[in-house]
Design an enzyme around this catalytic site. Structure first.
Site, PDB file in Angstrom:
ATOM      1  CG  ASN A   9      -1.725   1.211   1.405  1.00  0.00           C
ATOM      2  OD1 ASN A   9      -1.840   2.012   0.479  1.00  0.00           O
ATOM      3  ND2 ASN A   9      -2.315   1.379   2.582  1.00  0.00           N
ATOM      4  CE  LYS A  11       0.178   3.310   4.783  1.00  0.00           C
ATOM      5  NZ  LYS A  11       0.100   3.440   6.225  1.00  0.00           N
ATOM      6  CG  HIS A  95      -5.793   1.524   5.260  1.00  0.00           C
ATOM      7  ND1 HIS A  95      -5.364   2.449   6.178  1.00  0.00           N
ATOM      8  CD2 HIS A  95      -4.747   0.686   5.037  1.00  0.00           C
ATOM      9  CE1 HIS A  95      -4.104   2.189   6.487  1.00  0.00           C
ATOM     10  NE2 HIS A  95      -3.705   1.121   5.813  1.00  0.00           N
ATOM     11  CD  GLU A  97      -2.943   5.200   6.862  1.00  0.00           C
ATOM     12  OE1 GLU A  97      -2.941   5.337   5.624  1.00  0.00           O
ATOM     13  OE2 GLU A  97      -1.989   4.702   7.493  1.00  0.00           O
ATOM     14  CD  GLU A 167      -3.449  -2.954   7.316  1.00  0.00           C
ATOM     15  OE1 GLU A 167      -2.312  -3.125   6.871  1.00  0.00           O
ATOM     16  OE2 GLU A 167      -4.106  -1.935   7.091  1.00  0.00           O
ATOM     17  N   GLY A 173       2.532   1.801  10.712  1.00  0.00           N
ATOM     18  CA  GLY A 173       3.476   2.905  10.581  1.00  0.00           C
ATOM     19  C   GLY A 173       4.232   3.236  11.859  1.00  0.00           C
ATOM     20  CB  SER A 213       5.344  -2.281  11.809  1.00  0.00           C
ATOM     21  OG  SER A 213       4.949  -0.954  12.102  1.00  0.00           O
TER      22      SER A 213
HETATM   23  C1  PEP Z   1      -0.707  -0.126   6.000  1.00  0.00           C
HETATM   24  O1  PEP Z   1      -0.758   1.016   5.639  1.00  0.00           O
HETATM   25  O2  PEP Z   1      -1.625  -0.889   5.687  1.00  0.00           O
HETATM   26  C2  PEP Z   1       0.431  -0.584   6.800  1.00  0.00           C
HETATM   27  C3  PEP Z   1       0.376  -1.770   7.307  1.00  0.00           C
HETATM   28  O3  PEP Z   1       1.486   0.286   6.968  1.00  0.00           O
HETATM   29  P1  PEP Z   1       2.937  -0.052   7.604  1.00  0.00           P
HETATM   30  O4  PEP Z   1       3.409  -1.332   6.967  1.00  0.00           O
HETATM   31  O5  PEP Z   1       3.779   1.118   7.242  1.00  0.00           O
HETATM   32  O6  PEP Z   1       2.736  -0.211   9.070  1.00  0.00           O
END
Ligand code: PEP
Length: 250
Positions: A9, A11, A95, A97, A167, A173, A213
């Protein structure tokens, strides 16, 4: 055993040229690698251009979001049909976000899921708890409510194309990855819920992937868990070498 899915992703990162460079590198690095289905979700502005660059590779494209209507007066929105037309096979829905910054409710996530399946896109539906919810031991009830809400009223053939992404919000992040055994416990609960809600035949092909992460140095232990069918990768998917190593998990 389900074919694993590793999805990146991007973003709101990369312009058209930068995205193209990243894909060209990735394409070379994962040539001949067959560990997983590989998906990248670039910004909308790059999708069509990248669809030409991935044509002879195993990489597939995803939208990061969609609107549930096919077309019309919805300024700033993009439909499932438009994503397909531009070259996407997948779309990320719900997601955290989007749920947090754009106030997407369970009802909206459900409408988007219905629209994606109607159009023939493969949805990657995200669920996950906050740190506060985790500390209050509400993880399983939060993710179960989110998943049930997303699937409300759905039945039929398109269900097999769904992927669920667990997630935990506190891991996105932040560098704080969930312990593989903790993630496994949630994945196992989500799998049971899918079997109960949809029945064995519909639930069996649904992949449950982990996000939060994921990096080159933790993917192997995550993928060793029986109910982790892949990963949704944010930050590390912007580095071709690291993402390629994640794709080649052992
Ligand atoms: C994500 O945006 O779905 C995500 C898991 O980000 P990150 O791997 O940076 O934690």
């Amino acid at each position: 055993m389900l074919t694993p899915l590793i999805a990146g992703n991007w973003k709101m990162n990369t312009g058209v040229h930068q995205g193209a460079e990243l894909v060209i590198k990735l394409r070379e690095l994962i040539k001949g690698v067959d560990t997983a289905d590989v998906v990248i979700a670039p910004p909308f502005t790059s999708i069509y251009h990248l669809s030409h660059l991935i044509a002879d590779s195993t990489i597939q494209l995803a939208g990061q979001n969609l609107h549930w209507e096919k077309s019309g007066a919805y300024t700033g929105e993009v439909s499932a049909e438009m994503l397909l037309d531009a070259g996407c096979r997948y779309v990320i829905i719900g997601h955290s976000e989007r749920r947090t910054y754009f106030h997407e409710t369970g009802d909206v996530v459900n409408k988007k899921l219905v629209a994606a399946i109607r159009a023939g896109l493969r949805p990657i539906v995200c669920v996950g708890e906050t740190l506060k919810e985790r500390e209050a031991k509400k993880t399983l009830s939060v993710v179960s409510t989110q998943l049930k809400g997303a699937l409300a009223g759905l039945s039929g053939g398109g269900l097999k194309d769904i992927t669920v992404a667990y997630e935990p919000i506190w891991a996105i992040g932040t560098g704080a990855v969930a312990a593989p055994q903790d993630a496994e416990e949630v994945h196992n609960a989500l799998r049971e819920l899918l079997y109960e809600t949809l029945g064995a035949e519909a639930a069996r092909p649904i992949r449950i992937i982990y996000g939060g992460s994921v990096k080159a140095d933790n993917i192997d232990s995550l993928m060793s868990q029986p109910n982790i069918d892949g990963a949704l990768v944010g930050g590390a998917s912007l580095k071709a070498e690291e993402f390629a190593r994640i794709v080649r998990f052992r």
